[in-house]
Structure formats: structure tokens, C-alpha cells
Scaffold this active site. Structure first.
Site, PDB file in Angstrom:
ATOM      1  N   GLY A 143      -0.786   2.549   6.599  1.00  0.00           N
ATOM      2  CA  GLY A 143      -1.010   1.794   7.828  1.00  0.00           C
ATOM      3  C   GLY A 143      -0.472   0.380   7.790  1.00  0.00           C
ATOM      4  O   GLY A 143      -0.764  -0.430   8.669  1.00  0.00           O
ATOM      5  N   LYS A 144       0.340   0.065   6.775  1.00  0.00           N
ATOM      6  CA  LYS A 144       0.872  -1.294   6.611  1.00  0.00           C
ATOM      7  C   LYS A 144       1.595  -1.780   7.864  1.00  0.00           C
ATOM      8  O   LYS A 144       1.312  -2.862   8.379  1.00  0.00           O
ATOM      9  CB  LYS A 144       1.843  -1.351   5.424  1.00  0.00           C
ATOM     10  CG  LYS A 144       1.245  -0.976   4.091  1.00  0.00           C
ATOM     11  CD  LYS A 144       2.266  -1.097   2.976  1.00  0.00           C
ATOM     12  CE  LYS A 144       3.456  -0.156   3.137  1.00  0.00           C
ATOM     13  NZ  LYS A 144       3.090   1.268   3.152  1.00  0.00           N
ATOM     14  N   SER A 171       6.181  -1.729  -2.127  1.00  0.00           N
ATOM     15  CA  SER A 171       6.272  -2.634  -3.284  1.00  0.00           C
ATOM     16  C   SER A 171       5.267  -2.222  -4.363  1.00  0.00           C
ATOM     17  O   SER A 171       4.291  -2.925  -4.590  1.00  0.00           O
ATOM     18  CB  SER A 171       6.071  -4.098  -2.869  1.00  0.00           C
ATOM     19  OG  SER A 171       4.971  -4.275  -1.998  1.00  0.00           O
ATOM     20  N   GLY A 222       0.846  -1.193   0.000  1.00  0.00           N
ATOM     21  CA  GLY A 222       0.000   0.000   0.000  1.00  0.00           C
ATOM     22  C   GLY A 222       0.875   1.233   0.000  1.00  0.00           C
ATOM     23  O   GLY A 222       2.098   1.146   0.137  1.00  0.00           O
ATOM     24  N   SER A 243       2.694   4.793   1.088  1.00  0.00           N
ATOM     25  CA  SER A 243       3.334   5.269   2.313  1.00  0.00           C
ATOM     26  C   SER A 243       2.279   5.941   3.188  1.00  0.00           C
ATOM     27  O   SER A 243       1.494   6.765   2.711  1.00  0.00           O
ATOM     28  CB  SER A 243       4.432   6.279   1.959  1.00  0.00           C
ATOM     29  OG  SER A 243       5.020   6.814   3.127  1.00  0.00           O
ATOM     30  N   GLY A 244       2.234   5.554   4.459  1.00  0.00           N
ATOM     31  CA  GLY A 244       1.251   6.135   5.367  1.00  0.00           C
ATOM     32  C   GLY A 244      -0.088   5.428   5.362  1.00  0.00           C
ATOM     33  O   GLY A 244      -1.018   5.850   6.041  1.00  0.00           O
TER      34      GLY A 244
END
Length: 210
Positions: free
Chosen positions: A43-44, A112, A38, A40-41
Site C-alpha cells: 500500500g506504499k 527498498s 514495505g 510489494s502490494g
């Protein structure tokens, strides 16, 4: 030109007496890689960390590979060019494969951004052992959060090739787990992941948690 290690006839894969199946049986779980992807930011890392905490609390054996952490060691020699980012994902895929061979439930949290890279990692694993987890948070929401101030820097031109701004993100077409991050709490997303792991037979052994 340096000769590839794979083309060296003196390098032969050694098949050990103890295999992944036996290691997994010992841990009463099925080896698996959950690949969180997902923006950046999105929530991964937060969701992956909360899921790992839940799994460990129930007696499962895990390891979490996080994007920032691996760049302190394994990938500290890589920059953020397209080529280096591809190599970063390749290395993580190989590490995840080794950890899976140890019988672990491996969680990874990496942007990714390209489908081809994620599919290349998927190809390293048997069917059912690689679960793509799409943390589907909108760009607007990620920019609003901007926990590291990266979007602000990207918008001002201080960070080139930033995913979602000056570099594309290719969302998964058919992820095993789809988490609409704008709509659900972290706890709800962890529950969704636990249900998926049970469905895939990764967890759920009767003796666990007893």
C-alpha cells in the site's frame, strides 16, 4: 577504466546564492523526504498518493517519486538484478536530495528491501530531514491483494529475486513513522503521517491553509 567524475579536479560543486532554507521559507514549509518502504502490494503508493493529495490541498509543495514511474525514464536502463536494484535506489536518493534542496516535501514509494541501502540514502540528508515510513503489511495480506499478479508469478518461478518470496526484505528497526497497514484505513494512516510531519516541524506554519 573511466575516471570517476568525483575525482576530476575540473568538477567543482557550485554554491548558489539561493539555498534550501530560502526556498523552504518561500514555500512556508521545511524540506523533507518521506521514504515509504514495505513489501510489494503493501500500500506504499496508495498511502503516499493520498498523503500528497492532503498536503497539496492544504497548500504545501510536494513531489511523489514512485517505483514504477521512475523505471519509465530515469532508471529505464536498469534491470532487477541485485546490483541494478541497488543502483535504482541510489539514483532515487540523489533525485530526492535535489528535490529537497528545492524546498519540497518529497514522498517516495519503493520496496527498498535492504536496511543498508535505506541508511545510505538517509546519510545524504541532515538530521530530521529523512523520515522512514514503514508500511507494515504482512506477506500473507500482500499476496492476497497481489494487485499486479506479481506474487503469483514469483511463486511459479517466473520472477526471480522477488522480495518476500525468493529475496529477503529487511524491515526497518526504528522507522520515524510505523504504519500497520492491516489494521488501519488509508485515511487513518494519512493522519498519522500528518501528525508526524507536524511533530518534526515540516508543516504547521500558521499562515498555511488561510
Amino acid at each position: 577504466m573511466t575516471k570517476s567524475a568525483l575525482s576530476d579536479e575540473n568538477i567543482i560543486w557550485h554554491q548558489h546564492a539561493i539555498d534550501k532554507h530560502q526556498r523552504s521559507q518561500q514555500k512556508q514549509q521545511k524540506a523533507c523526504v518521506l521514504w515509504f518502504t514495505g513489501l510489494s502490494g503493501s500500500g506504499k503508493s496508495t498511502i503516499a498518493g493520498a498523503l500528497e493529495h492532503r498536503l497539496v490541498s492544504e497548500g504545501y509543495h510536494t513531489y511523489l517519486l514512485d517505483g514504477d514511474n521512475v523505471r519509465h525514464g530515469l532508471c529505464q536502463d536498469l534491470g532487477f538484478s541485485e546490483k541494478d536494484r541497488q543502483e535504482n535506489i541510489r539514483r532515487i536518493g540523489e533525485v530526492a536530495k535535489l528535490m529537497s534542496d528545492a524546498g519540497l516535501i518529497v514522498l517516495t514509494a519503493f520496496i527498498s528491501p535492504h536496511r543498508s541501502e535505506r541508511e545510505a540514502v538517509r546519510a545524504l540528508f541532515p538530521d530530521g530531514e529523512f523520515l522512514e515510513v514503514f508500511v507494515d503489511t504482512s506477506l500473507d495480506e500482500c499476496e492476497r491483494r497481489d494487485p499486479k499478479g506479481l506474487y503469483k508469478k514469483a511463486r511459479s518461478g517466473d520472477i526471480p529475486n522477488f522480495t518476500g518470496i525468493s529475496s529477503p526484505y529487511e524491515a526497518p528497526l526504528a522507522p520515524e513513522i510505523h504504519l500497520p497497514s492491516d489494521e488501519e484505513s488509508v485515511e487513518e494512516k494519512v493522519e498519522a503521517c500528518m501528525r508526524a510531519l507536524n511533530k518534526h516541524g515540516t508543516i504547521g506554519f500558521a499562515t498555511k491553509g488561510k
